[in-house]
Write a protein that holds these residues in place. Structure first.
Motif, PDB file in Angstrom:
ATOM      1  N   THR A 151       0.806  -1.218   0.000  1.00  0.00           N
ATOM      2  CA  THR A 151       0.000   0.000   0.000  1.00  0.00           C
ATOM      3  C   THR A 151       0.843   1.274   0.000  1.00  0.00           C
ATOM      4  N   ASP A 171      -1.078 -11.104   3.441  1.00  0.00           N
ATOM      5  CA  ASP A 171      -1.818  -9.896   3.789  1.00  0.00           C
ATOM      6  C   ASP A 171      -2.327  -9.283   2.484  1.00  0.00           C
ATOM      7  N   LYS A 195      -9.588  -0.646   3.282  1.00  0.00           N
ATOM      8  CA  LYS A 195      -8.950  -0.271   2.027  1.00  0.00           C
ATOM      9  C   LYS A 195      -9.903  -0.572   0.866  1.00  0.00           C
TER      10      LYS A 195
HETATM   11  C1  LIG Z   1      -3.395  -0.614   6.084  1.00  0.00           C
HETATM   12  C2  LIG Z   1      -2.656  -1.876   6.051  1.00  0.00           C
HETATM   13  C3  LIG Z   1      -2.405  -2.625   7.209  1.00  0.00           C
HETATM   14  C4  LIG Z   1      -2.816  -2.158   8.579  1.00  0.00           C
HETATM   15  O1  LIG Z   1      -4.166  -2.337   8.746  1.00  0.00           O
HETATM   16  P1  LIG Z   1      -4.891  -2.010  10.123  1.00  0.00           P
HETATM   17  O2  LIG Z   1      -6.264  -2.543   9.854  1.00  0.00           O
HETATM   18  O3  LIG Z   1      -4.833  -0.548  10.320  1.00  0.00           O
HETATM   19  O4  LIG Z   1      -4.189  -2.757  11.196  1.00  0.00           O
HETATM   20  C5  LIG Z   1      -1.750  -3.824   7.079  1.00  0.00           C
HETATM   21  N1  LIG Z   1      -1.333  -4.277   5.873  1.00  0.00           N
HETATM   22  C6  LIG Z   1      -1.558  -3.582   4.749  1.00  0.00           C
HETATM   23  C7  LIG Z   1      -1.078  -4.128   3.445  1.00  0.00           C
HETATM   24  C8  LIG Z   1      -2.214  -2.367   4.794  1.00  0.00           C
HETATM   25  O5  LIG Z   1      -2.424  -1.664   3.672  1.00  0.00           O
END
Ligand SMILES: *Cc1c(COP(=O)(O)O)cnc(C)c1O
Length: 360
Positions: A151, A171, A195
């Protein structure tokens, strides 16, 4: 009031249709006289909301009965610790370092296990995806971990790493549902909803039943055990009910739009509009290796801090907001998730062309 084009990395733009529907149902959900926020998570109405969210998600991603779907809380960041806590048999794990989120996940794994970094792109500020075709996977590794779409840096794995038979855990916070995926290649994937799915507060995890057979480390708190949430069908404690309801609406919207192959086409069209312009511009340029560019997050710079700031300010005045890059990369970043209409990207590119003419 006119809505803006919101290029935020997250919480991010949601489909306007979904927001309108939710607004219409705010005071009185389907004639029951209360909002979804006010209803019991054990009510028949909420049970239906939860079940349709799960089945619509399964349809979209073609998730088989070999997998469990859970909606949990604590964000993707909590899953960083839940992964080593729940899935360590030999207490050895392999991580591929492609950015800050992967680094944070790795850091959590080092608290409980021997975590190895088997590939990294840290040497060039994570501006590319390392070659993962012939990794040295640790012999007794419990799993191989990746952050599939980065991201902050705007890179994405276009092919999954060869894990040499080890379970892959990924992730997918910023790329889930942006295109079709082969679920069977993953032992587990997860995503914070804010997101590309719905509002903040919901975390989605999809886990293979084989992986779930592993025994969590003894110190794992009840709420941090995936089995707790699987056994209780995401209702062990009060789940983020309103968030799940909105995620469910987004799943229905995606199905109505034509599903994930249609989303992929739309996302490719939006991304290439922006990247093609970046490649020809004499003012702006992209910051990552072309082959590894993300469809969802596009970072770019002008070359000077002053012009970057001027651009961000003038864009904002033109209704193009949240284009400031992450503090660790600087410059600009346009996040163009599923809910960002083509018109938003067209408007952005037109604005960039005008800015280029005026500031060359
Ligand atoms: C935003 C994001 C996170 C963190 O997410 P939270 O829900 O705020 O803990 C983790 N991994 C990726 C790839 C992200 O874009």
């Amino acid at each position: 009031m006119k809505r803006v084009f919101n290029f935020s990395a997250g919480p991010a733009v949601l489909p306007e249709e979904v927001l309108k529907e939710a607004a219409n149902e705010m005071l009185n959900y389907k004639g029951i006289g209360m909002s979804v926020m006010e209803m019991s998570h054990r009510s028949k109405e909420f049970e239906e909301i939860l079940e349709s969210a799960k089945s619509d998600l399964s349809d979209l991603l073609k998730i088989s009965s070999d997998y469990e779907i859970v909606f949990i809380q604590g964000g993707a960041s909590s899953v960083f610790s839940m992964v080593p806590l729940n899935f360590s048999e030999n207490k050895i794990s392999d991580y591929i370092l492609t950015g800050q989120w992967a680094q944070k996940a790795y850091d959590e794994a080092t608290r409980y296990t021997k975590a190895n970094i088997i590939a990294s792109s840290k040497d060039e500020n994570y501006s590319y995806i390392p070659d993962c075709t012939n990794l040295t996977v640790t012999k007794n590794a419990d799993y191989v971990y990746i952050c599939e779409n980065n991201t902050i840096y705007g890179t994405k794995f276009k092919t999954l790493p060869d894990t040499k038979g080890k379970p892959l855990i990924a992730d997918l916070s910023s790329c889930i549902l942006s295109e079709p995926m082969d679920v069977e290649k993953y032992a587990m994937f997860f995503a914070g909803a804010q997101k590309n799915i719905g509002p903040a507060g919901v975390t989605l995890a999809v886990i293979n039943k084989e992986l779930l057979k592993r025994t969590p480390l003894a110190e794992t708190p009840t709420m941090m055990r995936f089995s707790t949430h699987v056994k209780a069908n995401s209702l062990y404690n009060t789940p983020p009910t309103y968030g799940i309801y909105l995620c469910g609406k987004v799943f229905k919207w995606l199905k109505k739009e034509g599903g994930l192959s249609v989303m992929k086409e739309k996302n490719e069209r939006k991304a290439s509009l922006l990247y093609d312009y970046l490649d020809e511009s004499t003012l702006f340029k992209g910051t990552v290796k072309r082959e590894d560019r993300s469809l969802m997050n596009a970072p770019f710079i002008t070359g000077t801090k002053e012009l970057d700031e001027k651009f961000i300010q003038e864009a904002k005045e033109a209704g193009l907001v949240n284009l400031k890059g992450h503090r660790s990369v600087g410059g600009m970043r346009a996040s163009i998730y599923n809910a960002m209409p083509l018109e938003g990207v067209e408007t952005l590119v037109e604005f960039m062309k005008k800015f280029e003419r005026e500031n060359r």
